[in-house]
Design an enzyme around this catalytic site. Structure first.
Site, PDB file in Angstrom:
ATOM      1  N   LYS A 237       0.863  -1.193   0.000  1.00  0.00           N
ATOM      2  CA  LYS A 237       0.000   0.000   0.000  1.00  0.00           C
ATOM      3  C   LYS A 237       0.887   1.226   0.000  1.00  0.00           C
ATOM      4  O   LYS A 237       1.998   1.193   0.552  1.00  0.00           O
ATOM      5  CB  LYS A 237      -0.887   0.019   1.251  1.00  0.00           C
ATOM      6  CG  LYS A 237      -2.089   0.931   1.118  1.00  0.00           C
ATOM      7  CD  LYS A 237      -3.187   0.277   0.309  1.00  0.00           C
ATOM      8  CE  LYS A 237      -4.383   1.161   0.151  1.00  0.00           C
ATOM      9  NZ  LYS A 237      -5.515   0.411  -0.430  1.00  0.00           N
TER      10      LYS A 237
HETATM   11  P1  NAD Z   1     -13.022   7.836  -2.735  1.00  0.00           P
HETATM   12  O1  NAD Z   1     -11.964   8.825  -2.422  1.00  0.00           O
HETATM   13  O2  NAD Z   1     -13.520   7.708  -4.115  1.00  0.00           O
HETATM   14  O3  NAD Z   1     -14.300   8.100  -1.776  1.00  0.00           O
HETATM   15  C1  NAD Z   1     -14.169   8.235  -0.393  1.00  0.00           C
HETATM   16  C2  NAD Z   1     -15.518   8.612   0.177  1.00  0.00           C
HETATM   17  O4  NAD Z   1     -15.377   8.687   1.606  1.00  0.00           O
HETATM   18  C3  NAD Z   1     -16.042   9.957  -0.283  1.00  0.00           C
HETATM   19  O5  NAD Z   1     -17.424   9.857  -0.580  1.00  0.00           O
HETATM   20  C4  NAD Z   1     -15.847  10.848   0.952  1.00  0.00           C
HETATM   21  O6  NAD Z   1     -16.803  11.880   1.031  1.00  0.00           O
HETATM   22  C5  NAD Z   1     -16.055   9.853   2.050  1.00  0.00           C
HETATM   23  N1  NAD Z   1     -15.485  10.327   3.315  1.00  0.00           N
HETATM   24  C6  NAD Z   1     -14.235  10.779   3.541  1.00  0.00           C
HETATM   25  N2  NAD Z   1     -14.117  11.187   4.818  1.00  0.00           N
HETATM   26  C7  NAD Z   1     -15.314  10.983   5.402  1.00  0.00           C
HETATM   27  C8  NAD Z   1     -15.841  11.206   6.688  1.00  0.00           C
HETATM   28  N3  NAD Z   1     -15.089  11.709   7.665  1.00  0.00           N
HETATM   29  N4  NAD Z   1     -17.137  10.871   6.935  1.00  0.00           N
HETATM   30  C9  NAD Z   1     -17.905  10.343   5.954  1.00  0.00           C
HETATM   31  N5  NAD Z   1     -17.465  10.104   4.725  1.00  0.00           N
HETATM   32  C10 NAD Z   1     -16.183  10.422   4.440  1.00  0.00           C
HETATM   33  O7  NAD Z   1     -12.456   6.434  -2.178  1.00  0.00           O
HETATM   34  P2  NAD Z   1     -12.851   4.977  -2.652  1.00  0.00           P
HETATM   35  O8  NAD Z   1     -11.902   4.569  -3.718  1.00  0.00           O
HETATM   36  O9  NAD Z   1     -14.311   4.885  -2.877  1.00  0.00           O
HETATM   37  O10 NAD Z   1     -12.433   4.112  -1.363  1.00  0.00           O
HETATM   38  C11 NAD Z   1     -13.325   3.979  -0.245  1.00  0.00           C
HETATM   39  C12 NAD Z   1     -12.818   2.817   0.617  1.00  0.00           C
HETATM   40  O11 NAD Z   1     -12.771   1.616  -0.173  1.00  0.00           O
HETATM   41  C13 NAD Z   1     -11.408   2.974   1.181  1.00  0.00           C
HETATM   42  O12 NAD Z   1     -11.347   2.288   2.421  1.00  0.00           O
HETATM   43  C14 NAD Z   1     -10.544   2.244   0.168  1.00  0.00           C
HETATM   44  O13 NAD Z   1      -9.310   1.812   0.712  1.00  0.00           O
HETATM   45  C15 NAD Z   1     -11.462   1.076  -0.134  1.00  0.00           C
HETATM   46  N6  NAD Z   1     -11.193   0.392  -1.415  1.00  0.00           N
HETATM   47  C16 NAD Z   1     -11.212   1.068  -2.590  1.00  0.00           C
HETATM   48  C17 NAD Z   1     -11.012   0.362  -3.772  1.00  0.00           C
HETATM   49  C18 NAD Z   1     -11.097   1.022  -5.124  1.00  0.00           C
HETATM   50  O14 NAD Z   1     -11.057   0.305  -6.126  1.00  0.00           O
HETATM   51  N7  NAD Z   1     -11.259   2.319  -5.199  1.00  0.00           N
HETATM   52  C19 NAD Z   1     -10.735  -1.019  -3.741  1.00  0.00           C
HETATM   53  C20 NAD Z   1     -10.731  -1.668  -2.514  1.00  0.00           C
HETATM   54  C21 NAD Z   1     -10.965  -0.953  -1.346  1.00  0.00           C
END
Ligand code: NAD
Length: 441
Positions: free
Chosen positions: A127
């Site tokens: 990561k």
């Molecule tokens: P992103 O940046 O696209 O979205 C993050 C979201 O979290 C946003 O809607 C933001 O408003 C919200 N957020 C941030 N701080 C917040 C708070 N304090 N309270 C409420 N909401 C809050 O990120 P993503 O890619 O959708 O990733 C989200 C999660 O999924 C993370 O844990 C990431 O590690 C995990 N993940 C992502 C992927 C991927 O393919 N993008 C794959 C596996 C896991």
């Protein structure tokens, strides 16, 4: 605060005492290792495997000086943690966020090792993170920071060695800049293969159809596999979401045609509710122009406290780590907690919810669709191919269904909860590979 006396904490405390390393019950890394060790103990794997998994192989810290648009200079701190590569090249996202810490990146790298092993992908776990709020810089500054970060990582990344991908705060454009920068440094004979250094690229530049929605799509396939066994039917259920970014919004957009009702969403801008169901496509459109869900016209604004209390079948955290602590867990009114985000539930919250009879579908299973389609992208890049979206989806479904069945089988075999079972199903595979390969020298 009290020290933790669960079997997971005790296992981790003993192991770090043996290593003569610092240990802290309240630190996410040690908590996660504790859960992994609990699963390792249930499987009775050799002690050497527990030692190997307890620490990442490499922890790289870099500082990137970048000139800003106004002529001033800033120094950005970045990390790349490579946890384990016994199954293949290191693989894991890279996030841009103003509050990233090394222990959080270590935790996420460990979870990537587990996730790839559970899905039987030929990758290890890593990561990366850069301490930066991407919304606070211009597009030109973002590009300069990204290129400087990639150059600083240098040969610590590579298509045969360590392959980053998008995560919180990063996207396909950032991956394109990373791949382009890396390719510029590559030997002429390696230029074609060099763009496989990252996944999650734009379609026009070696990306895969189906990658952008992959994590949400994978989660829906897991629900398809597991919900019927819990007496639930996707078309009949209601749910709420924390986070409406890549993972949250795609999950919602894919559940909409299946008939599920999205009752509430909370993100960093606020929380909204609609008893009849929020329209996921309209909300995604709104968020793309307004930056968050606050003030979405077809909904009622609610407080964050009341958001947690809304009665739903599924509660899906899809934002950041550790958002569901004990206080929030005590408010929840759901049957199943579906972990779309990585490590969203604290151990205390998890214990409480399990005691209340709430099922928890663990992140290393639920959100593994992203890394699975990243693997497909990497494979397509190596073969100079482009698969159709239908082909990608079909392969993803096969992988997700097999992972879900693996977890169910292990939960039955060990008579344990789904998180322990998912770690055990991953560790079982890693253990077999170490048995076959041996540990050098
Ligand atoms: P992103 O940046 O696209 O979205 C993050 C979201 O979290 C946003 O809607 C933001 O408003 C919200 N957020 C941030 N701080 C917040 C708070 N304090 N309270 C409420 N909401 C809050 O990120 P993503 O890619 O959708 O990733 C989200 C999660 O999924 C993370 O844990 C990431 O590690 C995990 N993940 C992502 C992927 C991927 O393919 N993008 C794959 C596996 C896991």
């Amino acid at each position: 605060m009290d020290s933790c006396n669960t079997p997971a904490c005790q296992s981790a405390r003993e192991l770090f005492a043996e290593l003569k390393e610092h240990y802290d019950d309240h630190n996410l890394y040690f908590q996660t290792i504790g859960s992994v060790l609990e699963a390792a103990n249930a499987l009775k794997v050799p002690h050497r495997l527990k030692l190997i998994l307890s620490q990442p192989k490499n922890e790289i810290m870099i500082h990137c000086p970048v000139k800003m648009d106004d002529g001033s200079w800033k120094l950005f701190k970045g990390y790349r943690v490579q946890h384990n590569n016994v199954l293949g090249p290191y693989k894991g996202g890279i996030r841009f966020h103003p509050e990233v810490m090394l222990d959080e990146v270590k935790t996420l790298s460990l979870l990537m090792t587990m996730k790839c092993a559970l899905a039987r992908l030929p990758f290890g776990g890593a990561k990366g993170a850069l301490r930066l709020d991407p919304a606070s810089v211009s597009a030109d500054e973002l590009q300069r920071v990204t290129r400087r970060l990639t150059a600083a990582l240098g040969s610590n990344i590579g298509p045969d060695y360590d392959i980053p991908a998008p995560d919180v705060g990063t996207n396909s454009q950032i991956m394109a800049w990373m791949a382009d920068t890396y390719s510029n440094f590559a030997e002429p004979s390696r230029k074609v293969i060099a763009s496989g250094v990252v996944t999650g690229k734009p379609i026009e530049f070696g990306g895969s159809f189906g990658r952008e929605k992959a994590t949400g799509q994978g989660l829906v396939y897991v629900l398809d596999e597991l919900l019927p066994g819990m007496g639930m039917e996707i078309s009949q259920l209601s749910y709420s979401l924390i986070g409406f970014g890549n993972v949250g919004s795609w999950t919602a957009r894919l559940l909409k045609p299946r008939g599920s009702r999205l009752k509430a969403v909370m993100d960093h801008t606020g929380a909204i509710f609609c008893a009849d169901g929020l329209d996921a496509d309209q909300l995604a459109q709104y968020v793309s122009t307004h930056g968050g869900v606050a003030n979405f016209p077809a909904a009622q604004a609610i407080s964050n406290e009341s958001f947690y209390q809304i009665e739903v079948d599924l509660f899906i955290p899809a934002a950041l780590e550790q958002m569901i602590d004990l206080e929030h867990a005590e408010r929840l009114n759901c049957k199943v907690l579906v972990e779309a985000a990585n490590a969203p539930t604290t151990p205390r919250a998890e214990n409480y919810l399990l005691q209340q009879g709430v099922k928890i579908l663990p992140a290393i299973l639920c959100n593994s669709g992203g890394v699975t389609v990243s693997y497909f992208e990497w494979k397509q890049n190596r073969q100079s191919e482009q698969w159709s979206e239908a082909d990608v989806d079909a392969r993803l479904k096969t992988t997700m269904n097999a992972s879900a069945r693996r977890v169910l089988k292990m939960a039955k075999q060990l008579d344990c909860d789904m998180r322990t079972a998912s770690f055990a199903a991953a560790i079982e595979h890693i253990d077999r590979v170490y048995e076959a390969r041996g540990v050098f020298p």
